[in-house]
Write a protein that holds these residues in place. Structure first.
Motif, PDB file in Angstrom:
ATOM      1  N   UNK A 119      72.582 -20.144  66.737  1.00  0.00           N
ATOM      2  CA  UNK A 119      72.490 -21.041  67.895  1.00  0.00           C
ATOM      3  C   UNK A 119      73.569 -20.700  68.923  1.00  0.00           C
ATOM      4  N   UNK A 120      74.788 -20.446  68.458  1.00  0.00           N
ATOM      5  CA  UNK A 120      75.867 -20.130  69.396  1.00  0.00           C
ATOM      6  C   UNK A 120      75.640 -18.776  70.075  1.00  0.00           C
ATOM      7  N   UNK A 121      75.091 -17.836  69.330  1.00  0.00           N
ATOM      8  CA  UNK A 121      74.832 -16.517  69.905  1.00  0.00           C
ATOM      9  C   UNK A 121      73.751 -16.510  70.960  1.00  0.00           C
TER      10      UNK A 121
ATOM     11  N   UNK B 133      77.460 -26.546  71.891  1.00  0.00           N
ATOM     12  CA  UNK B 133      78.776 -27.151  71.595  1.00  0.00           C
ATOM     13  C   UNK B 133      78.679 -28.512  70.929  1.00  0.00           C
ATOM     14  N   UNK B 134      77.593 -29.242  71.170  1.00  0.00           N
ATOM     15  CA  UNK B 134      77.432 -30.560  70.571  1.00  0.00           C
ATOM     16  C   UNK B 134      76.810 -30.489  69.178  1.00  0.00           C
TER      17      UNK B 134
ATOM     18  N   UNK C  78      67.572 -25.164  76.022  1.00  0.00           N
ATOM     19  CA  UNK C  78      68.110 -26.449  75.560  1.00  0.00           C
ATOM     20  C   UNK C  78      69.000 -26.262  74.331  1.00  0.00           C
ATOM     21  N   UNK C  79      68.565 -25.421  73.413  1.00  0.00           N
ATOM     22  CA  UNK C  79      69.368 -25.150  72.217  1.00  0.00           C
ATOM     23  C   UNK C  79      70.698 -24.515  72.601  1.00  0.00           C
TER      24      UNK C  79
ATOM     25  N   UNK D  39      83.838 -24.200  67.062  1.00  0.00           N
ATOM     26  CA  UNK D  39      84.588 -23.448  66.053  1.00  0.00           C
ATOM     27  C   UNK D  39      83.675 -22.839  65.002  1.00  0.00           C
ATOM     28  N   UNK D  40      82.392 -22.715  65.327  1.00  0.00           N
ATOM     29  CA  UNK D  40      81.451 -22.194  64.340  1.00  0.00           C
ATOM     30  C   UNK D  40      81.723 -20.724  64.032  1.00  0.00           C
TER      31      UNK D  40
END
Length: 320
Positions: free
Chosen positions: A111-113, A70-71, A64-65, A76-77
């Motif tokens: 989180x993005x990774x 993206x939200x 879920x994370x 652009x993180x």
């Protein structure tokens, strides 16, 4: 003489068939009902394994994370030019996990990774299991010289260090996520091939396989209709177990600098932390969170795999 046995001028006598029940389910409905019952029975057994439930809950949380990244953190993180903070800031209210060497928010990068690490681990595990299942089923079915050649190739891959082979492939090919998936997938399939071949040999020794061959069943029919459904539980359990090792392998290759430098992953964050000298300078917030993420996800997949294996094969006696 009754009307049922009287021959008509147009053909042979017609006997009435069995009465048709208007509410009787068809074959497809019965198959769907059996599948639903099997899934319900599997879930009831799975819930009795507390470690498996914990692993599944952790995986659902991580997925879920990753899906909502993206939200929650924005796409652009990972931008270096628009970094919101100063390099290597310690954790604070603005940056709960501090910043990296470029001033980027480490929580957002973590989180993005997760998206890359989970995706690469899943795809590499699927590729590994597909290769292993294909070789295992065909080697167990055809036997003879084909099985001998396939098993000798499998033995060669088994004795070779998996990480060394993956490093060689990742070095020779271009640095991309596809290369990482390929490097992990083509080096981790031998164990699956061995297990699936042993199960295939056990299945094909059963009497109903001989009856299917006597009735004219071809090689494809035997492998797809009889062998594959019986080895599928083993393949499913093996997939969940391989995903954890695939995630660890991806992190290792990224840590060694063999991953895609333009993509953020947990292993890549560890590589960046090493290059920034976080070990010697004591910037623990740069090192600890990615390492914990890798360890927790790998452990969660392992717990799920052991629980699935115990449900599908109760003789293992895995503790609950």
């Amino acid at each position: 003489m009754t009307a049922e046995t009287t021959e008509s001028a147009s053909g042979p006598p017609v006997k009435p068939g069995p009465p048709v029940k208007s509410g009787a389910p068809g074959p497809r409905a019965l198959a769907r009902r059996r599948r639903r019952a099997s899934v319900a029975r599997f879930w009831r057994e799975y819930r009795t394994h507390r470690a498996g439930v914990f692993g599944l809950a952790a995986l659902v949380l991580f997925v879920l994370v990753a899906l909502t990244a993206p939200l929650t953190v924005g796409s652009d993180v990972d931008s270096v030019t628009d970094a919101p903070g100063q390099p290597l800031e310690s954790p604070s209210g603005r940056f709960p996990l501090g910043t990296d060497q470029f001033g980027r928010n480490l929580l957002g990068l973590l989180i993005w990774g997760s998206r890359v690490s989970l995706l690469v681990g899943l795809l590499a595990a699927v590729l590994s299991v597909l290769i292993g299942a294909l070789i295992g089923i065909t080697a167990g079915h055809f036997r003879g010289w084909y099985a001998t050649v396939m098993m000798r190739i499998t033995d060669w891959f088994l004795v070779m260090p998996t990480l060394v082979l993956a490093i060689v492939l990742a070095t020779v090919l271009s640095r991309s996520l596809g290369t990482i998936v390929l490097a992990i997938g083509v080096t981790t399939w031998p164990t699956t091939a061995r297990l699936v071949r042993a199960q295939t040999l056990a299945v094909e020794s059963r009497p109903y396989i001989e009856r299917a061959k006597a009735l004219g069943g071809g090689h494809w029919h035997i492998m797809s209709r009889h062998v594959l459904p019986n080895v599928m539980p083993l393949i499913l359990a093996q997939t969940t177990l391989i995903i954890s090792s695939a995630i660890l392998s991806e992190a290792t290759l990224a840590f060694l600098g063999l991953g895609d430098p333009a993509v953020v992953s947990w292993g890549g964050l560890l590589q960046d932390a090493r290059e920034a000298g976080s070990v010697s300078s004591g910037d623990w917030w740069y090192l600890v969170p990615p390492g914990i993420g890798i360890a927790v996800v790998a452990l969660a997949f392992t717990l799920c795999g052991r629980a699935v294996e115990a449900v599908l094969n109760p003789r293992l006696g895995v503790s609950r």
